[in-house]
Design an enzyme around this catalytic site. Structure first.
Site, PDB file in Angstrom:
ATOM      1  N   SER A  40      -6.258   4.890  63.324  1.00  0.00           N
ATOM      2  CA  SER A  40      -5.008   4.293  62.924  1.00  0.00           C
ATOM      3  C   SER A  40      -4.574   4.769  61.690  1.00  0.00           C
ATOM      4  O   SER A  40      -5.425   5.266  60.809  1.00  0.00           O
ATOM      5  CB  SER A  40      -5.381   2.596  62.737  1.00  0.00           C
ATOM      6  OG  SER A  40      -4.316   2.230  62.293  1.00  0.00           O
ATOM      7  N   HIS A  41      -3.259   4.783  61.305  1.00  0.00           N
ATOM      8  CA  HIS A  41      -2.789   5.185  60.073  1.00  0.00           C
ATOM      9  C   HIS A  41      -3.145   4.274  58.979  1.00  0.00           C
ATOM     10  O   HIS A  41      -3.399   4.436  57.733  1.00  0.00           O
ATOM     11  CB  HIS A  41      -1.174   5.042  60.050  1.00  0.00           C
ATOM     12  CG  HIS A  41      -0.446   6.393  60.665  1.00  0.00           C
ATOM     13  ND1 HIS A  41      -0.673   6.623  62.039  1.00  0.00           N
ATOM     14  CD2 HIS A  41       0.127   7.355  60.147  1.00  0.00           C
ATOM     15  CE1 HIS A  41      -0.223   7.510  62.541  1.00  0.00           C
ATOM     16  NE2 HIS A  41       0.385   7.824  61.229  1.00  0.00           N
ATOM     17  N   SER A  42      -3.756   3.099  59.538  1.00  0.00           N
ATOM     18  CA  SER A  42      -4.130   1.913  58.620  1.00  0.00           C
ATOM     19  C   SER A  42      -5.530   1.830  58.414  1.00  0.00           C
ATOM     20  O   SER A  42      -6.113   1.316  59.634  1.00  0.00           O
ATOM     21  CB  SER A  42      -3.434   0.830  58.665  1.00  0.00           C
ATOM     22  OG  SER A  42      -3.991  -0.496  58.146  1.00  0.00           O
ATOM     23  N   GLY A  49      -2.033   6.892  56.699  1.00  0.00           N
ATOM     24  CA  GLY A  49      -2.027   8.534  57.214  1.00  0.00           C
ATOM     25  C   GLY A  49      -3.301   8.576  58.159  1.00  0.00           C
ATOM     26  O   GLY A  49      -4.059   7.728  58.315  1.00  0.00           O
ATOM     27  N   ASP A  79      -3.324   5.470  67.373  1.00  0.00           N
ATOM     28  CA  ASP A  79      -2.083   4.431  67.419  1.00  0.00           C
ATOM     29  C   ASP A  79      -1.041   5.529  67.890  1.00  0.00           C
ATOM     30  O   ASP A  79      -0.422   5.317  68.825  1.00  0.00           O
ATOM     31  CB  ASP A  79      -1.901   3.569  66.100  1.00  0.00           C
ATOM     32  CG  ASP A  79      -1.864   4.496  64.882  1.00  0.00           C
ATOM     33  OD1 ASP A  79      -2.007   5.695  64.789  1.00  0.00           O
ATOM     34  OD2 ASP A  79      -1.802   3.816  63.694  1.00  0.00           O
TER      35      ASP A  79
END
Lengths: 145, 100
Positions: free
Chosen positions: A8-10, A45, A69
């Site tokens: 995930s970006h998070s 990112g 994601d």
């Protein structure tokens, strides 16, 4: 038993989802999060090096399924796979499943000992699973006259 | 009290087909963790097993799919109809009934 990588970006999403997936798997499945950037975890990112590390940490001869994601998560996952030797890369698969639902389903099916492509197929069913039944607006208009 | 929930033999309908009704007891309804257990248990049997939420007039869903089980949107008190077909259908229903 296959391994799972959650991209995930998070960092928070990847870590939280990992906790959820662990509960669905009931132990026994190696699941690793790969969220945020290596240098600055809480900057949004995706990072190929972090994903590669995650793949290696859950590596299994049965294969590794990567749930991602969107957008650069796919590209970073592909880059991570490029770093792997052929025989390992051929046993990895990037899923088309939505991240959260896919991770839940994949963890459950991986925990039941299902094979890589069967686990992925079950996860990708989430693409068509409706959450609520709703009459489409254009149909509603017609029925209401 | 729903007899089927206590594991009483499910009613044979025809040949290898059996059915049972269960009432959801959990105050949180049929949630993710319970559904996970239902899928795990159901997957141990060859029988094809479906569930329908009679309290919502839902469609029939495959209980070996957690995505489909979630679509039952079953709350506490809802009545589910389980139907199983296959050589181990009765055993499957007995094992499943106690989970709800």
């Amino acid at each position: 038993m296959i391994g799972l990588v959650l991209v995930s970006h998070s960092r928070l999403i990847a870590d939280g989802l990992c906790q959820l997936a662990d509960q669905m798997a009931g132990g026994g499945v190696k699941i690793a999060p790969a969220g945020g950037l290596t240098d600055d975890p809480y900057t949004l990112g995706t990072d190929a090096a972090l994903i590669l590390e995650a793949i290696e940490s859950v590596w299994s001869e049965d294969g590794v399924l990567l749930l991602v994601d969107m957008g650069s998560a796919v590209m970073s996952a592909e880059m991570a796979l490029e770093f792997l030797p052929d025989e390992q890369r051929n046993r990895c698969l990037i899923s088309n499943a939505p991240l959260v639902e896919g991770a839940i389903v994949a963890a459950l099916h991986a925990g039941m000992g299902n094979r890589l492509h069967d686990v992925n197929a079950a996860a990708e069913d989430a693409l068509n699973a409706r959450k609520v039944e709703r009459v489409p607006e254009n149909v509603k208009d017609k029925t209401c006259g | 009290m729903d007899r089927a929930n206590t594991g009483v033999s499910p009613t044979p309908t025809e040949g290898n087909e059996h059915s049972a009704t269960v009432t959801v007891k959990d105050p949180q309804g049929l949630h993710l963790r319970t559904s996970k257990d239902v899928v795990r248990v159901a997957s141990q049997y060859q029988a094809e097993i479906t569930a329908q939420n009679l309290s919502r007039s839902s469609i029939q869903v495959d209980v070996k799919s957690i995505l489909q089980l979630m679509q039952l949107q079953a709350r506490q008190g809802h009545v589910l109809l389980l139907q199983a077909a296959g050589p181990d259908a009765a055993d499957a229903l007995n094992a499943l009934c106690v989970l709800f």
